[in-house]
Design a protein around this motif. Structure first.
Motif, mmCIF file in Angstrom:
data_model
loop_
_atom_site.group_PDB
_atom_site.id
_atom_site.type_symbol
_atom_site.label_atom_id
_atom_site.label_comp_id
_atom_site.label_asym_id
_atom_site.label_seq_id
_atom_site.Cartn_x
_atom_site.Cartn_y
_atom_site.Cartn_z
ATOM 1 N N HIS A 1 0.825 -1.210 0.000
ATOM 2 C CA HIS A 1 0.000 0.000 0.000
ATOM 3 C C HIS A 1 0.863 1.267 0.000
ATOM 4 N N GLU A 2 2.071 1.184 0.560
ATOM 5 C CA GLU A 2 2.955 2.347 0.521
ATOM 6 C C GLU A 2 3.290 2.731 -0.916
ATOM 7 N N LEU A 3 3.556 1.735 -1.757
ATOM 8 C CA LEU A 3 3.843 1.985 -3.167
ATOM 9 C C LEU A 3 2.633 2.558 -3.872
ATOM 10 N N ALA B 1 1.883 6.177 -3.015
ATOM 11 C CA ALA B 1 2.836 7.118 -3.601
ATOM 12 C C ALA B 1 2.554 7.379 -5.074
ATOM 13 N N GLN B 2 1.849 6.480 -5.730
ATOM 14 C CA GLN B 2 1.669 6.586 -7.178
ATOM 15 C C GLN B 2 0.263 6.989 -7.597
ATOM 16 N N TYR B 3 -0.754 6.662 -6.779
ATOM 17 C CA TYR B 3 -2.133 6.845 -7.207
ATOM 18 C C TYR B 3 -2.945 7.649 -6.194
ATOM 19 N N ARG B 4 -4.054 8.155 -6.660
ATOM 20 C CA ARG B 4 -5.067 8.759 -5.801
ATOM 21 C C ARG B 4 -5.878 7.640 -5.160
ATOM 22 N N ALA C 1 -10.510 2.339 -3.859
ATOM 23 C CA ALA C 1 -10.014 2.278 -5.236
ATOM 24 C C ALA C 1 -8.796 3.178 -5.360
ATOM 25 N N TYR C 2 -7.738 2.644 -5.967
ATOM 26 C CA TYR C 2 -6.609 3.457 -6.383
ATOM 27 C C TYR C 2 -6.861 3.876 -7.828
ATOM 28 N N VAL C 3 -6.658 5.162 -8.103
ATOM 29 C CA VAL C 3 -7.052 5.731 -9.393
ATOM 30 C C VAL C 3 -5.844 6.397 -10.034
ATOM 31 N N ALA D 1 -8.772 6.110 -14.309
ATOM 32 C CA ALA D 1 -9.049 4.668 -14.334
ATOM 33 C C ALA D 1 -8.736 4.035 -12.986
ATOM 34 N N PRO D 2 -9.645 3.245 -12.419
ATOM 35 C CA PRO D 2 -9.320 2.490 -11.195
ATOM 36 C C PRO D 2 -8.363 1.348 -11.536
#
Length: 292
Positions: free
Chosen positions: A188-190, A193-196, A209-211, A216-217
């Motif tokens: 989840h740390e990665l 750092a990369q997604y909303r 959801a990571y977006v 795009a999810p």
């Protein structure tokens, strides 16, 4: 040929190898009606290295390379999260395929998860790779992907979906265990750092959801289909009418996602396989391509 544990000084060579290998597969298998595939961007390559460096530190026993004359010609990157073994990346130099290198790499990485009850990986439609996974005991579940630009006039109003943060990780791990049988833990740390991150935490259902930047999810887990649908629509609301998006890794047990795509005027295409061992396809769930 030498099969050995991967090291941090192999990262750049592994990134170049996987970028080339995956691009050649995409060129060979991509349907004609879809855009010509592009090779991994520098930014995406940096994210690949960041993810793999993280895996080398958390799961050194799951990361292997094949070496010929001091050159990296193959790699297999895997991780164990609780009782699940996950193959994150796997490639062999195109000119050396068919010589047993891939089989040896896969066997070495699978030993890392020999105590696991479940296994999970996302595969392309490459026949040789799919055959190898089936021989390794994985069930093959066809995936779909959706593409296009969202029809803005159909976007619904979604209530009680909020921005997430690192403070939600315990909830996210709980949802991971409920949907796919294992938490993502430090992964989840990665992702943060990369997604909303979007979170729904309400009496009728929970989910996240990571977006990505296109709306795009790229990873979604929920306790109910209704919650998953709300999270998907909230993600799509951030998309641009000028920039096409792609939602990959949709299995048939997640037909709710296809319904959202059809309503949003996106097109549906076939897209590889979700390969599983000791488990059914997760739902409601959209899996990440490498973190699963």
């Amino acid at each position: 040929m030498l099969i050995r544990p991967a090291r941090e000084d192999d990262l750049e060579a592994m990134e170049r190898l996987t970028a080339l290998s995956f691009h050649l597969v995409d060129q060979r298998l991509m349907p004609r009606e879809l855009p010509v595939p592009e090779q991994r961007t520098a930014a995406a390559g940096a994210n690949w290295i960041r993810r793999t460096r993280h895996t080398l530190r958390t799961d050194p026993g799951g990361c292997w390379v094949a070496e010929v004359d001091s050159e990296v010609v193959g790699c297999a990157i895997s991780r164990v999260r609780e009782l699940m073994w996950i193959l994150s990346s796997f490639a062999v130099s195109p000119e050396l395929q068919g010589r047993g290198i891939g089989a040896q790499l896969l066997a070495a990485s699978m030993q890392h998860g020999e105590h696991c009850l479940r296994g999970m990986l996302a595969a392309s439609a490459d026949p040789a790779a799919v055959r190898r996974y089936r021989l390794a005991g994985f069930t093959l579940h066809p995936q779909m992907q959706v593409r296009g630009t969202v029809e803005r006039s159909v976007l619904p109003v979604v209530d009680r979906v909020r921005e997430g943060s690192a403070g939600d990780v315990d909830l996210l791990d709980s949802l991971d265990r409920r949907t796919r049988g294992a938490a993502h833990l430090s992964d989840h740390e990665l992702l943060l750092a990369q997604y909303r991150l979007l979170v729904a935490d309400r009496p009728s259902g929970q989910g996240y959801a990571y977006v990505d930047a296109t709306g795009a999810p790229v990873l979604l887990a929920a306790t109910t289909r209704r919650t998953a649908v709300d999270l998907a629509w909230e993600a799509l609301a951030a998309s641009s009418p000028e920039v096409p998006l792609e939602i990959a890794h949709l299995t048939d047990v997640n037909a709710w996602a296809l319904d959202v795509a059809v309503a949003a005027r996106l097109s549906i295409h076939q897209g590889g396989y979700l390969c599983l061992r000791g488990m059914k396809p997760p739902a409601p769930y959209i899996h990440h391509g490498s973190l699963l």
